[in-house]
Design a protein around this motif. Sequence first.
Motif, PDB file in Angstrom:
ATOM      1  N   VAL A 173       0.838  -1.205   0.000  1.00  0.00           N
ATOM      2  CA  VAL A 173       0.000   0.000   0.000  1.00  0.00           C
ATOM      3  C   VAL A 173       0.871   1.252   0.000  1.00  0.00           C
ATOM      4  CG1 VAL A 173      -1.595   1.371   1.385  1.00  0.00           C
ATOM      5  CG2 VAL A 173      -2.044  -1.062   1.015  1.00  0.00           C
ATOM      6  N   PHE A 174       1.872   1.286   0.877  1.00  0.00           N
ATOM      7  CA  PHE A 174       2.736   2.472   0.938  1.00  0.00           C
ATOM      8  C   PHE A 174       3.580   2.600  -0.326  1.00  0.00           C
ATOM      9  CE2 PHE A 174       1.946   2.456   5.579  1.00  0.00           C
ATOM     10  CZ  PHE A 174       1.656   3.805   5.741  1.00  0.00           C
ATOM     11  N   ALA A 175       4.000   1.473  -0.895  1.00  0.00           N
ATOM     12  CA  ALA A 175       4.780   1.540  -2.133  1.00  0.00           C
ATOM     13  C   ALA A 175       3.936   2.076  -3.276  1.00  0.00           C
ATOM     14  CB  ALA A 175       5.333   0.155  -2.462  1.00  0.00           C
ATOM     15  N   ALA A 176       2.698   1.600  -3.390  1.00  0.00           N
ATOM     16  CA  ALA A 176       1.800   2.121  -4.424  1.00  0.00           C
ATOM     17  C   ALA A 176       1.499   3.596  -4.186  1.00  0.00           C
ATOM     18  CB  ALA A 176       0.508   1.305  -4.442  1.00  0.00           C
ATOM     19  N   ALA A 177       1.330   3.955  -2.910  1.00  0.00           N
ATOM     20  CA  ALA A 177       1.080   5.361  -2.583  1.00  0.00           C
ATOM     21  C   ALA A 177       2.267   6.235  -2.970  1.00  0.00           C
ATOM     22  CB  ALA A 177       0.779   5.501  -1.097  1.00  0.00           C
ATOM     23  N   ALA A 178       3.486   5.702  -2.824  1.00  0.00           N
ATOM     24  CA  ALA A 178       4.675   6.473  -3.198  1.00  0.00           C
ATOM     25  C   ALA A 178       4.647   6.807  -4.683  1.00  0.00           C
ATOM     26  CB  ALA A 178       5.935   5.694  -2.852  1.00  0.00           C
ATOM     27  N   VAL A 179       4.223   5.851  -5.509  1.00  0.00           N
ATOM     28  CA  VAL A 179       4.130   6.098  -6.949  1.00  0.00           C
ATOM     29  C   VAL A 179       3.092   7.183  -7.239  1.00  0.00           C
ATOM     30  CG1 VAL A 179       3.583   5.082  -9.179  1.00  0.00           C
ATOM     31  CG2 VAL A 179       4.870   3.752  -7.488  1.00  0.00           C
ATOM     32  N   ALA A 275      11.055   0.907  -6.654  1.00  0.00           N
ATOM     33  CA  ALA A 275      12.049   1.152  -7.701  1.00  0.00           C
ATOM     34  C   ALA A 275      11.547   2.134  -8.749  1.00  0.00           C
ATOM     35  CB  ALA A 275      12.444  -0.166  -8.356  1.00  0.00           C
ATOM     36  N   ILE A 276      10.249   2.099  -9.065  1.00  0.00           N
ATOM     37  CA  ILE A 276       9.729   3.006 -10.096  1.00  0.00           C
ATOM     38  C   ILE A 276       9.149   4.288  -9.519  1.00  0.00           C
ATOM     39  CG2 ILE A 276       9.200   1.037 -11.594  1.00  0.00           C
ATOM     40  CD1 ILE A 276       6.221   1.507 -10.968  1.00  0.00           C
TER      41      ILE A 276
END
Length: 438
Positions: A173-179, A275-276
Motif C-alpha cells: 500500500v505504501f509503495a503504491a502510494a509512493a508512486v 524502484a519506479i
Amino acid sequence: MSAAALPAAAPSATSPATRLAWLDALRGIGALAVVAEHLLPWFLPALRPYWFSLGVYGILVFFLVSGYIIPTSLERHGDVRAFWISRLFRLYPLYLAVIALVLALAWWVPVRGEVPRDGSAVAAHATMLLDVVSVGGVADTMWTLSYEMVFYLLVTALFLTRGHDRSGALSMVFAAAAVVVGLVASGAVWKGGWPAYVSCGVFVVGLAGVLLGRFRTAAACVLGLMAVTALVLSSRVPWLGTAVLAVMFAGTAIHRWERGTGGLWPVAVTSALVAISPLWAIESGWWWVRADVWITTIALAGATFAGGMALRGRRLPRVLVWFGLISYSLYLVHHPLLKYFVQISGDLRRAALPVQLAMTALAVAVVVGVSALTYRYVERPMQALGRRVSRRCRDGLQGGGDERVARQDAGHDGVLGHQERQVPDRVRDHVGQGDTLG
C-alpha cells in the motif's frame, strides 16, 4: 545496548549472540556507508561513486533492519509502555547532546540555513518529526529519524488495534502510494510553521496517553493518523517518505516470511513499486534518483540485507559488529565533526593525494573515537536508566490496565525466540527494544 561485555567463552554458532550479530553487522555497514557519503566529497572527491548512492544505500539498510526487528520486538513483549520508554531513552539523550553541541558551536560553524529561526524548529526537533513537517535538522543526518518516528507511531497503533500482522499488505500500500504521490505532489501541501506546532501538540498529548494508559488505543490511533497525514501532506519530499515506510514494512514482511507466517511476494511487489516511484515523480531532480542509480542502490541494499540473513548463523567480523553497536552515535555525530574538521583543515578537495589520504585517516579516527565515547558515556548509561525506569513501571503495574497486549509465543520466533535472560547484555536491547537507525 548494555555496558556488559560478551561472556568470556565465544558464542556457539547457534547462540543468541551469533544469531543477532548479523543485525549489528548490517547497522555497521549502513553507518559506514553514510559516513563515506559525507566524507568523500570533502576529503577524497575522486573516489566518490556515482553509479549508486552510498548514503541512500546506507539508510535503506538501516530502514530494513528497523522494519525487521522493531515490530516483532513489540509483539513479543506486548508492552507498549516499555517499548516507548526504551525508545525515548534510546533516541533522545544523544540526539539532544548533538543539538546542544551544534548550538554551542554556532558562533564558529553557523547552524544550517534550512533550520527555521523560530519556535517551529523547537517544536519539530522536540518530536523528531523534522522532515515530515519540512523543517531542517540542526545536524544534516537527523532527517531520517523523522521516518523512524513515523514508523514507531504507526506500528504502535497497528499493534493496539490488532492490525500489526498485515505488514506485507501495508508495504505494498505504501509503495503504491509512493508512486501516486510522486505523480501528483510537487512538495508539501501544508506549508509554514503550523504543521510543526500542531504535530508537537498532538505528539505530546498522545504519547502521554500511551505511556499513562489513559485511552491508550485511541491516543495511539490519533498519533498514527497524525504521522501518516503529515508524511503525505507536509513532508519535504512526500513520495520519498512514503517509499521509506514501504521499505520498513517490507523489512517486517521479511521477518514474517522467515517465521512462516507470510510470503515473500509482497516484498517483491514492494521492491518493484519503490524502484519506479521516482521515475515519473514531479519532485525528483537529484542525481541519486536517476533510474540507473536509484535501482542499483535499491538492489545493493536488498542484496546486503539478504546476505546478512544468509550469514545470521555464523560468526561475523567483530569489528563490523562493533561498528553496529556504536552506529547510532556514528550516524549522529559524524557530520558535525566533519564540518568542524574541515573548518580547521581548510578545503582539501584540491590538496595533494597524500595530504587527502592522511587527513581522511585522521578524520575517520576522530569520528570513530568520539562515537565510541558518546556510545560509552551517553548511550549506554541512558539505556540502562531506561531499562530501570521500565522495570519499575512494570513492577508497579503488574496485572493492571492494558499495559500488556497479546504477547506472541516466543517459541515461534526464529530469531527472537529465546528467553531474554539467555541473551548476552550486549545484544539484549535488540531483543527487548529493537533499534533505531544507527
